[in-house]
Design a protein around this motif. Sequence first.
Motif, PDB file in Angstrom:
ATOM      1  N   ALA A  15      -5.268 -16.179  16.259  1.00 29.58           N
ATOM      2  CA  ALA A  15      -5.624 -14.642  16.104  1.00 29.58           C
ATOM      3  C   ALA A  15      -5.860 -14.115  14.640  1.00 29.58           C
ATOM      4  O   ALA A  15      -5.092 -14.771  13.853  1.00 29.58           O
ATOM      5  CB  ALA A  15      -4.431 -13.895  16.750  1.00 29.58           C
ATOM      6  N   THR A  16      -6.138 -13.173  14.574  1.00 30.60           N
ATOM      7  CA  THR A  16      -6.322 -12.345  13.180  1.00 30.60           C
ATOM      8  C   THR A  16      -5.182 -11.434  13.549  1.00 30.60           C
ATOM      9  O   THR A  16      -5.463 -10.573  14.503  1.00 30.60           O
ATOM     10  CB  THR A  16      -7.468 -11.662  12.932  1.00 30.60           C
ATOM     11  OG1 THR A  16      -8.669 -12.878  12.742  1.00 30.60           O
ATOM     12  CG2 THR A  16      -7.452 -10.740  11.650  1.00 30.60           C
ATOM     13  N   ILE A  17      -4.361 -11.114  12.570  1.00 24.28           N
ATOM     14  CA  ILE A  17      -3.366 -10.366  12.728  1.00 24.28           C
ATOM     15  C   ILE A  17      -3.193  -8.989  11.745  1.00 24.28           C
ATOM     16  O   ILE A  17      -2.333  -7.993  11.709  1.00 24.28           O
ATOM     17  CB  ILE A  17      -1.879 -10.854  12.858  1.00 24.28           C
ATOM     18  CG1 ILE A  17      -1.604 -11.250  11.570  1.00 24.28           C
ATOM     19  CG2 ILE A  17      -1.811 -11.789  13.989  1.00 24.28           C
ATOM     20  CD1 ILE A  17      -0.214 -11.850  11.329  1.00 24.28           C
ATOM     21  N   PHE A  18      -4.346  -9.080  10.750  1.00 23.64           N
ATOM     22  CA  PHE A  18      -4.071  -7.883   9.655  1.00 23.64           C
ATOM     23  C   PHE A  18      -5.624  -8.068   9.036  1.00 23.64           C
ATOM     24  O   PHE A  18      -5.963  -9.027   8.651  1.00 23.64           O
ATOM     25  CB  PHE A  18      -2.936  -8.261   8.955  1.00 23.64           C
ATOM     26  CG  PHE A  18      -2.998  -7.091   7.597  1.00 23.64           C
ATOM     27  CD1 PHE A  18      -2.705  -5.939   7.578  1.00 23.64           C
ATOM     28  CD2 PHE A  18      -3.197  -7.725   6.285  1.00 23.64           C
ATOM     29  CE1 PHE A  18      -2.684  -5.016   6.834  1.00 23.64           C
ATOM     30  CE2 PHE A  18      -3.238  -6.933   5.425  1.00 23.64           C
ATOM     31  CZ  PHE A  18      -2.838  -5.437   5.301  1.00 23.64           C
ATOM     32  N   LYS A  19      -5.996  -6.774   8.691  1.00 23.06           N
ATOM     33  CA  LYS A  19      -7.341  -6.559   8.161  1.00 23.06           C
ATOM     34  C   LYS A  19      -7.037  -5.493   6.791  1.00 23.06           C
ATOM     35  O   LYS A  19      -6.478  -4.498   7.022  1.00 23.06           O
ATOM     36  CB  LYS A  19      -8.403  -6.221   8.857  1.00 23.06           C
ATOM     37  CG  LYS A  19      -8.721  -7.268   9.878  1.00 23.06           C
ATOM     38  CD  LYS A  19      -9.759  -6.566  10.807  1.00 23.06           C
ATOM     39  CE  LYS A  19     -10.288  -7.402  11.769  1.00 23.06           C
ATOM     40  NZ  LYS A  19     -11.279  -6.939  12.900  1.00 23.06           N
ATOM     41  N   THR A  20      -7.531  -5.949   5.791  1.00 20.10           N
ATOM     42  CA  THR A  20      -7.506  -4.564   4.473  1.00 20.10           C
ATOM     43  C   THR A  20      -8.482  -5.070   3.577  1.00 20.10           C
ATOM     44  O   THR A  20      -8.831  -6.283   3.410  1.00 20.10           O
ATOM     45  CB  THR A  20      -6.336  -4.510   4.006  1.00 20.10           C
ATOM     46  OG1 THR A  20      -6.368  -3.434   3.100  1.00 20.10           O
ATOM     47  CG2 THR A  20      -5.590  -5.880   3.285  1.00 20.10           C
ATOM     48  N   ASP A  21      -8.990  -4.096   2.894  1.00 24.14           N
ATOM     49  CA  ASP A  21      -9.758  -4.458   1.687  1.00 24.14           C
ATOM     50  C   ASP A  21      -9.023  -3.992   0.348  1.00 24.14           C
ATOM     51  O   ASP A  21      -9.693  -3.635  -0.715  1.00 24.14           O
ATOM     52  CB  ASP A  21     -11.378  -3.890   1.887  1.00 24.14           C
ATOM     53  CG  ASP A  21     -11.364  -2.236   1.974  1.00 24.14           C
ATOM     54  OD1 ASP A  21     -10.212  -1.702   2.002  1.00 24.14           O
ATOM     55  OD2 ASP A  21     -12.474  -1.878   2.139  1.00 24.14           O
ATOM     56  N   LYS A  22      -7.941  -3.504   0.465  1.00 32.17           N
ATOM     57  CA  LYS A  22      -7.129  -3.014  -0.842  1.00 32.17           C
ATOM     58  C   LYS A  22      -6.129  -3.835  -1.231  1.00 32.17           C
ATOM     59  O   LYS A  22      -4.896  -3.122  -1.840  1.00 32.17           O
ATOM     60  CB  LYS A  22      -6.794  -1.659  -0.020  1.00 32.17           C
ATOM     61  CG  LYS A  22      -7.700  -0.679   0.075  1.00 32.17           C
ATOM     62  CD  LYS A  22      -7.270   0.780   0.286  1.00 32.17           C
ATOM     63  CE  LYS A  22      -8.396   1.473   0.675  1.00 32.17           C
ATOM     64  NZ  LYS A  22      -7.949   3.023   0.893  1.00 32.17           N
ATOM     65  N   ASN A  34       8.527  -2.977  -3.151  1.00 34.81           N
ATOM     66  CA  ASN A  34       8.193  -1.762  -2.320  1.00 34.81           C
ATOM     67  C   ASN A  34       7.574  -0.889  -3.166  1.00 34.81           C
ATOM     68  O   ASN A  34       8.005  -0.077  -3.599  1.00 34.81           O
ATOM     69  CB  ASN A  34       9.348  -1.365  -1.489  1.00 34.81           C
ATOM     70  CG  ASN A  34      10.448  -1.023  -2.428  1.00 34.81           C
ATOM     71  OD1 ASN A  34      10.292  -0.413  -3.588  1.00 34.81           O
ATOM     72  ND2 ASN A  34      11.858  -0.996  -2.090  1.00 34.81           N
ATOM     73  N   THR A  35       6.170  -1.105  -3.175  1.00 31.77           N
ATOM     74  CA  THR A  35       5.254  -0.417  -4.163  1.00 31.77           C
ATOM     75  C   THR A  35       4.978   0.998  -3.695  1.00 31.77           C
ATOM     76  O   THR A  35       4.782   1.144  -2.578  1.00 31.77           O
ATOM     77  CB  THR A  35       4.224  -1.072  -4.508  1.00 31.77           C
ATOM     78  OG1 THR A  35       3.242  -1.379  -3.558  1.00 31.77           O
ATOM     79  CG2 THR A  35       4.494  -2.824  -4.994  1.00 31.77           C
ATOM     80  N   THR A  40       1.434   4.451  -0.284  1.00 34.70           N
ATOM     81  CA  THR A  40       0.194   5.289  -0.028  1.00 34.70           C
ATOM     82  C   THR A  40      -1.024   4.688   0.741  1.00 34.70           C
ATOM     83  O   THR A  40      -1.441   5.451   1.710  1.00 34.70           O
ATOM     84  CB  THR A  40      -0.393   5.388  -1.582  1.00 34.70           C
ATOM     85  OG1 THR A  40       0.490   6.184  -2.416  1.00 34.70           O
ATOM     86  CG2 THR A  40      -1.673   6.369  -1.408  1.00 34.70           C
ATOM     87  N   ALA A  41      -1.021   3.379   0.725  1.00 33.42           N
ATOM     88  CA  ALA A  41      -2.081   2.586   1.246  1.00 33.42           C
ATOM     89  C   ALA A  41      -1.866   2.437   2.965  1.00 33.42           C
ATOM     90  O   ALA A  41      -2.887   1.926   3.729  1.00 33.42           O
ATOM     91  CB  ALA A  41      -2.870   1.507   0.522  1.00 33.42           C
ATOM     92  N   TRP A  42      -0.687   2.686   3.103  1.00 23.86           N
ATOM     93  CA  TRP A  42      -0.120   1.965   4.585  1.00 23.86           C
ATOM     94  C   TRP A  42      -1.074   2.427   5.713  1.00 23.86           C
ATOM     95  O   TRP A  42      -1.520   1.613   6.575  1.00 23.86           O
ATOM     96  CB  TRP A  42       1.375   2.389   4.904  1.00 23.86           C
ATOM     97  CG  TRP A  42       1.843   1.551   5.920  1.00 23.86           C
ATOM     98  CD1 TRP A  42       1.827   1.809   7.420  1.00 23.86           C
ATOM     99  CD2 TRP A  42       2.526   0.296   5.892  1.00 23.86           C
ATOM    100  NE1 TRP A  42       2.563   1.149   8.067  1.00 23.86           N
ATOM    101  CE2 TRP A  42       3.219   0.008   7.260  1.00 23.86           C
ATOM    102  CE3 TRP A  42       2.996  -0.290   4.792  1.00 23.86           C
ATOM    103  CZ2 TRP A  42       3.638  -1.105   7.417  1.00 23.86           C
ATOM    104  CZ3 TRP A  42       3.868  -1.597   5.026  1.00 23.86           C
ATOM    105  CH2 TRP A  42       4.211  -1.999   6.517  1.00 23.86           C
ATOM    106  N   ASN A  43      -1.434   3.692   5.840  1.00 26.71           N
ATOM    107  CA  ASN A  43      -2.145   4.106   6.875  1.00 26.71           C
ATOM    108  C   ASN A  43      -3.542   3.841   6.718  1.00 26.71           C
ATOM    109  O   ASN A  43      -4.412   3.951   7.858  1.00 26.71           O
ATOM    110  CB  ASN A  43      -2.197   5.753   6.614  1.00 26.71           C
ATOM    111  CG  ASN A  43      -0.865   6.342   7.244  1.00 26.71           C
ATOM    112  OD1 ASN A  43      -0.109   5.800   7.982  1.00 26.71           O
ATOM    113  ND2 ASN A  43      -0.545   7.596   6.527  1.00 26.71           N
ATOM    114  N   THR A  44      -4.119   3.048   5.793  1.00 27.97           N
ATOM    115  CA  THR A  44      -5.578   2.524   5.967  1.00 27.97           C
ATOM    116  C   THR A  44      -5.311   0.793   6.244  1.00 27.97           C
ATOM    117  O   THR A  44      -6.325   0.269   6.356  1.00 27.97           O
ATOM    118  CB  THR A  44      -6.105   2.473   4.439  1.00 27.97           C
ATOM    119  OG1 THR A  44      -5.227   1.517   3.528  1.00 27.97           O
ATOM    120  CG2 THR A  44      -6.052   4.086   3.898  1.00 27.97           C
TER     121      THR A  44
END
Length: 346
Positions: free
Chosen positions: A122-129, A279-280, A285-289
């Motif tokens: 499975a893929t469990i996480f996606k982000t481009d940041k 814990n940056t 800030t990016a969590w919701n993305t």
Amino acid sequence: MAGIKLGQFSYKSVLIWLASMLGAILFLSLIYVWLIRAPVSKVPLEQVIIATNTEYVGTCSITAARERGYFAKEGIVVLIQSHSSGKAAMEAVVQGQAHLGTVADIPVMFAGLDQRPVAAIATIFKTDKDHGIVGRRDRGILQPADLKGKRVGVTLSTSSHFTLSAFLNRQKLSVKDVTMINYKPEEFADAIERGEVDAVATWEPFLNTMMTRLGDNGVVFYGKDVYESLYNVVGMRSYISAEPETINKVLRALDQGSNYCNEMPDAARILHEAGKKTNTKEQRTAWNTYRFEIGLDQGLLLALEDQARWAIKNKLTNKTEVPNYLDYIYLDGMEKVKPSAVTIIH
């Protein structure tokens, strides 16, 4: 002498009744204590070792599943084996040191080229940041094009290596325009602070660590629109085929963990950051993305094929043909646990 009456009962009758009741209560209490101290089930919880980097935000669903009891509810005890990169986690799985591991798509791609018998469940996480490049201003790096001619630290054959290549291509540069120096991720901060390299290509939380160490002398270029991280859970095919129900249990727990990370972002972030070195502010800030979800979609297959062509072109492998990456993806588990999340054409 006659006892003093209490309605129809004497004090003697009341005392006898009370004694019998206390005896019954004591007897029931002893049974209760025995029951709660006795094992609930003779079947022990199943142990699953996961090689991963819990400092990385992409492991939120694993942390949530473990700390919120989702694994335990499925009858699983998860032991975490710490690694600083997916490349190292993959190696732990291949060497039999862990049952499962968390990796970006690049280690899966190289596993296919190397014909290693692994599969993504499975893929469990996606982000481009979460990927990018940190540079030193005092080495003349103020904008991306300034990387030309510079020494760049990178962990070869990882997602950061691919990101660096794609990033340079955007600047109409190639990997030949920089000098790449191979480091482990945990070595980056010291290397760039000492000036051994002019820049470093990597991922969070290492980007933030380097920026903290460099202060005003640091500049960061994020890889948004250059590389989307697809974070996966992998295992040896032999283990997966031998333990299909265990895989289903893991997937069900991770699905609940992903839902928690999505639906309770503040609580999930606090849970993820507990006891961590990082814990940056950027992460908060990016969590919701961030996209915490389990699935197997066509984008993974396309990414693996594209990355394999990149590896072949740059002679990072002696293979000349792109493998059939369907052989490196285990579909049965997701199709049983969450079929709506499987969009891979097969």
